[in-house]
Motif scaffolding. Structure first.
Motif, mmCIF file in Angstrom:
data_model
loop_
_atom_site.group_PDB
_atom_site.id
_atom_site.type_symbol
_atom_site.label_atom_id
_atom_site.label_comp_id
_atom_site.label_asym_id
_atom_site.label_seq_id
_atom_site.Cartn_x
_atom_site.Cartn_y
_atom_site.Cartn_z
ATOM 1 N N ARG A 1 -3.075 1.761 -6.314
ATOM 2 C CA ARG A 1 -4.051 1.055 -7.136
ATOM 3 C C ARG A 1 -4.195 -0.403 -6.702
ATOM 4 N N ARG A 2 -3.110 -0.968 -6.200
ATOM 5 C CA ARG A 2 -3.129 -2.398 -5.860
ATOM 6 C C ARG A 2 -3.543 -2.671 -4.418
ATOM 7 N N ILE A 3 -3.783 -1.603 -3.651
ATOM 8 C CA ILE A 3 -4.208 -1.789 -2.260
ATOM 9 C C ILE A 3 -5.740 -1.782 -2.211
ATOM 10 N N PRO B 1 1.358 11.301 -5.795
ATOM 11 C CA PRO B 1 1.212 10.364 -4.681
ATOM 12 C C PRO B 1 0.012 10.671 -3.792
ATOM 13 N N ILE B 2 -0.531 9.611 -3.193
ATOM 14 C CA ILE B 2 -1.629 9.748 -2.228
ATOM 15 C C ILE B 2 -1.008 9.737 -0.836
ATOM 16 N N ILE B 3 -1.468 10.636 0.020
ATOM 17 C CA ILE B 3 -0.917 10.686 1.365
ATOM 18 C C ILE B 3 -1.921 10.065 2.328
ATOM 19 N N VAL B 4 -1.471 9.045 3.074
ATOM 20 C CA VAL B 4 -2.361 8.425 4.052
ATOM 21 C C VAL B 4 -1.733 8.483 5.441
ATOM 22 N N ARG B 5 -2.577 8.384 6.464
ATOM 23 C CA ARG B 5 -2.058 8.282 7.825
ATOM 24 C C ARG B 5 -2.376 6.889 8.334
ATOM 25 N N VAL B 6 -1.335 6.198 8.810
ATOM 26 C CA VAL B 6 -1.547 4.864 9.375
ATOM 27 C C VAL B 6 -0.714 4.753 10.652
ATOM 28 N N PRO C 1 8.574 3.546 -12.017
ATOM 29 C CA PRO C 1 9.082 4.187 -10.797
ATOM 30 C C PRO C 1 7.930 4.641 -9.907
ATOM 31 N N ASP C 2 7.931 4.196 -8.692
ATOM 32 C CA ASP C 2 6.863 4.554 -7.777
ATOM 33 C C ASP C 2 7.448 4.969 -6.434
ATOM 34 N N ALA D 1 3.544 8.713 2.055
ATOM 35 C CA ALA D 1 3.220 9.019 0.663
ATOM 36 C C ALA D 1 3.263 7.721 -0.134
ATOM 37 N N ILE D 2 2.180 7.437 -0.849
ATOM 38 C CA ILE D 2 2.099 6.202 -1.632
ATOM 39 C C ILE D 2 1.852 6.562 -3.096
#
Lengths: 76, 695
Positions: free
Chosen positions: A69-71, A51-56, B511-512, A62-63
């Motif tokens: 990929r779709r963002i 997962p990629i971790i972002v701050r918003v 699964p994501d 965690a994404i």
């Protein structure tokens, strides 16, 4: 204006969300978590795997890569 | 005169809801995660200024869509039950994001009180909130509170009463300005004109907004009440938005809501830039190699710690192997489990001395103390494990473990979201299966519901430990390890198989994960204790009701013949009669006939509650402890191992089965679970038996 997917952003990079590619049932949850188009995000961790971790809006999220990929983002 | 006020407590995940709920209700909490009853909501009462206030803890949600079942439960509760007050929690450290739920709540009910949480640390983070101004703009009371310092709690209770009695708060629903979308909302409302909303209880404007965002549940209502034509008209309006703005209407609505919040908070929240403390440790959780390593290490450490202080395991064995026999024995003897066992054996001896040998003393000592005591001895273990799990959950470590294990779990077709149910499953499968509700993918959820019962819960831990204690030295430890590893492997394999099956049918969603990571923080002692007490109470109630009744029943079935005359010879008893029918199933294990039916009987009882396996054995052998009971049966190591494996895997207990049915709403799923578990358990039992014979 160079656009890319969130998946390819390196750690520390800031970007603005431009939109989403179609598919997947996660879009509404993304909106609810503040990841709406226009929102500015900062990549906390991206190891190229897992997962990629972002701050918003001050929150770390965690994404999974499939979702990331779709963002579509515009690096700042 | 006392008045009864119902307050629904609502908040996004991680805003500190369970902490505040705990403080508002004190100890008077009814936890409803227990046999068969599908009450999914915690309730607690508190008396304040002569009013009885009932708090209802709704699930932590992000909004009122239908993304998860939890969102549907929450909105249904508010719209249909119409609680006197809806208490909405906004995170003081993260007000912009968490207000999203608040403004959506104000669209469906005006009876709102807002609590801004974490008041004690908001300033330290450089956040300044003008609470009075916010209250003025929203038209509902806004109270800053802190669960750590207890600031604002009394004031909050006062205000809840004021709003319930109509002295404060707003009268009308909030109309969020959706700007260019407002005209579309109005056109949908025109279509809904003829709808009698008094029957449905949903506000019309909210329905219109939800319809434009795409809400299958509300579309269903429109179709049922106004017909297909009206629904098509609404869908056309939705398509028109898409055509004009080239965007998903749901996206536009969400964006407008956040814009509305930002405008609302302009000048109300001021953030001074405070240097964010870099948390290097948390970063390692996200690393593809270090993450899974740290995550599994933490979980292993939790269990080793819990085992050690309860049973001395595994250090007693290590010491024994190193030649420190005395220290090993002392560690075992003075472990909590060892002390409890000694206590019960002294109690039984003492009671026999004063009561003499009679039927009532047999019932009390062999039946009740034997059955309930054998299970109660494990209470400390259960409390220690819940303590560790509560710390994981309340410190913010649990979601990081979920991220750390996500890629690993992907290999068996589930996501990091499965970590919470799996961890909970080590405690009890019932809440574990209920926790799958937060998983957005329906198929992933169903696969987990069917496989989570393989995770050995504490009841089965009781059985594993009892059987392991009958083995000598290293073998006991190996059996525990083997049992857990096997359960995990089975859980993984069956998940993978079900995933492949779904994939073949083409219903699979990869699964994501999408998970919020709250800051790591020191757990609040009161909250931790609440969790521990919760599971202790759950266990005590179970021991005092189900196990108690079962113990008497088992005693009766083993002390009376089918002709209902008292007998000293258990092989003539009712229990023997029933169990002998099933005993042949276990015949591959080569047990003597006398032992075979006893095991069969214990396993039958274990279906009702797994602890009863141990209870039945102690009652049937008139032993003081499980260890003694198994020794009296004279089983060889291979048989013990095989029966242990069977007990771990064979069937969900009754309560779990009920939850599987209620969560899946499908008998097929429930029966399939039993079928899968039974066959896996039987194969596992045979493999274990023959494998251990060779070794």
């Amino acid at each position: 204006m160079i656009q890319s997917s969130l998946e390819s952003l390196p750690p520390g990079k800031r970007a603005k969300i431009v939109g989403y590619m179609k598919g997947g049932g996660w879009t509404y949850r993304l909106y609810q978590m503040g990841l709406t188009p226009g929102a500015v995000i900062e990549v906390v961790a991206n190891y190229g795997k897992g997962p990629i971790i972002v701050r918003v809006m001050g929150v770390e999220i965690a994404i999974g890569r499939g979702i990331a990929r779709r963002i579509i983002v515009e690096p700042l | 005169m006392k008045k009864y006020i119902e307050v629904a407590v609502l908040g996004q995940p991680n805003v500190g809801k369970s902490t505040l709920f705990n403080i508002l209700t004190g100890k008077k909490v009814r936890v409803a995660n227990w046999p068969g009853v599908t009450v999914e909501i915690h309730e607690g009462e508190r008396i304040h200024r002569g009013h009885v206030i009932k708090f209802v803890d709704l699930p932590g949600i992000y909004g009122f869509s239908t993304t998860t079942i939890e969102e549907r439960i929450a909105r249904k509760y508010i719209l249909s039950r119409q609680p006197d007050v809806v208490l909405v929690l906004v995170d003081g450290l993260n007000p912009e994001r968490t207000m999203y739920l608040l403004i959506q709540t104000l669209e469906i009910t005006p009876n709102v009180v807002v609590a801004i949480t974490k008041y004690d640390v908001v300033h330290a983070h450089g956040i300044h909130i003008n609470y009075k101004a916010l209250e003025h703009k929203l038209g509902v009371p806004v109270i800053p509170v802190s669960a750590t310092s207890m600031q604002g709690i009394m004031h909050l209770l006062d205000v809840i009463i004021d709003v319930a009695e109509g002295r404060k708060g707003r009268r009308d629903l909030l109309e969020v300005d959706y700007k260019e979308l407002n005209v579309f909302i109005e056109s949908v409302m025109e279509v809904l004109e003829k709808l009698d909303t008094s029957k449905i209880g949903f506000p019309k404007r909210w329905m219109a907004i939800r319809l434009l965002e795409g809400d299958p549940e509300i579309e269903g209502i429109v179709k049922r009440t106004l017909g297909e034509e009206a629904l098509n008209e609404i869908i056309n309006i939705r398509e028109e938005i898409k055509r004009i703005y080239k965007r998903d209407p749901a996206e536009l609505f969400s964006s407008r809501r956040f814009e509305y919040i930002n405008e609302l908070l302009k000048g109300i929240i001021i953030r001074a830039s405070v240097e964010a403390k870099h948390k290097f440790i948390t970063k390692y959780f996200y690393h593809p190699v270090a993450g899974p390593l740290i995550s599994t290490s933490i979980l292993l450490a939790v269990f080793i710690f819990a085992f050690t202080i309860n049973t001395g395991f595994p250090f007693d064995i290590i010491l024994e192997e190193l030649g420190y026999h005395e220290i090993a024995v002392a560690l075992e003897e003075y472990s909590i489990g060892g002390l409890m066992e000694k206590g019960f054996s002294i109690l039984s001896g003492f009671l026999y001395k004063i009561m003499g040998e009679s039927m009532s003393s047999h019932l009390l000592i062999d039946g009740i103390i034997g059955g309930v005591g054998a299970v109660l001895a494990f209470l400390p273990l259960i409390m220690v494990i819940s303590l560790m799990l509560a710390i994981l959950e309340d410190s913010g470590l649990a979601p990081r473990i979920a991220v750390g294990l996500h890629s690993l779990l992907n290999k068996i077709g589930v996501s990091g979201h499965a970590v919470f149910p799996i961890i909970l499953g080590f405690g009890c499968n019932v809440p574990s299966i209920m926790a799958t509700r937060a998983i957005p993918s329906l198929r992933e959820r169903m696969r987990l519901i069917m496989t989570l019962p393989f995770i050995p819960c504490q009841a089965r831990l009781v059985v594993i430990l009892a059987f392991a204690s009958a083995l000598k030295g290293l073998n006991g430890a190996l059996l525990i390890l083997y049992g857990y590893v096997l359960a995990f492997i089975v859980f993984a394999i069956i998940n993978r198989l079900l995933y492949e099956y779904d994939k073949k049918k083409g219903v699979v969603v990869e699964p994501d994960i999408l998970l919020e990571l709250p800051p790591i923080h020191k757990p609040i002692l009161r909250v931790i204790w609440w969790h521990v007490w919760d599971s202790a109470k759950h266990f005590l109630i179970k021991a005092g009701t189900i196990i108690f009744v079962l113990s008497i029943l088992i005693w009766f079935m083993t002390s009376y013949t089918p002709e209902l005359t008292y007998t000293d010879d258990v092989s003539n008893s009712i229990a023997a009669g029933i169990a002998k029918v099933f005993a042949p199933i276990l015949s591959p294990l080569n047990m003597s006939e006398n032992v075979g039916w006893i095991i069969a009987f214990a396993l039958l009882m274990g279906f009702i509650a797994k602890e009863a396996v141990v209870g039945s054995l102690t009652i049937l052998t008139e032993a003081n402890s499980a260890r003694e009971a198994i020794r009296l049966l004279g089983l060889i190591d291979s048989q013990i191992a095989a029966i242990t494996v069977f007990t771990i895997l064979y069937v969900p207990c009754l309560a779990t089965l009920a939850v599987i049915y209620f969560e899946s709403r499908s008998w097929k799923v429930a029966l399939l679970t039993i079928l899968i578990m039974m066959s896996v358990a039987y194969i596992g039992m045979l493999i274990t038996y023959f494998l251990s014979l060779i070794i």
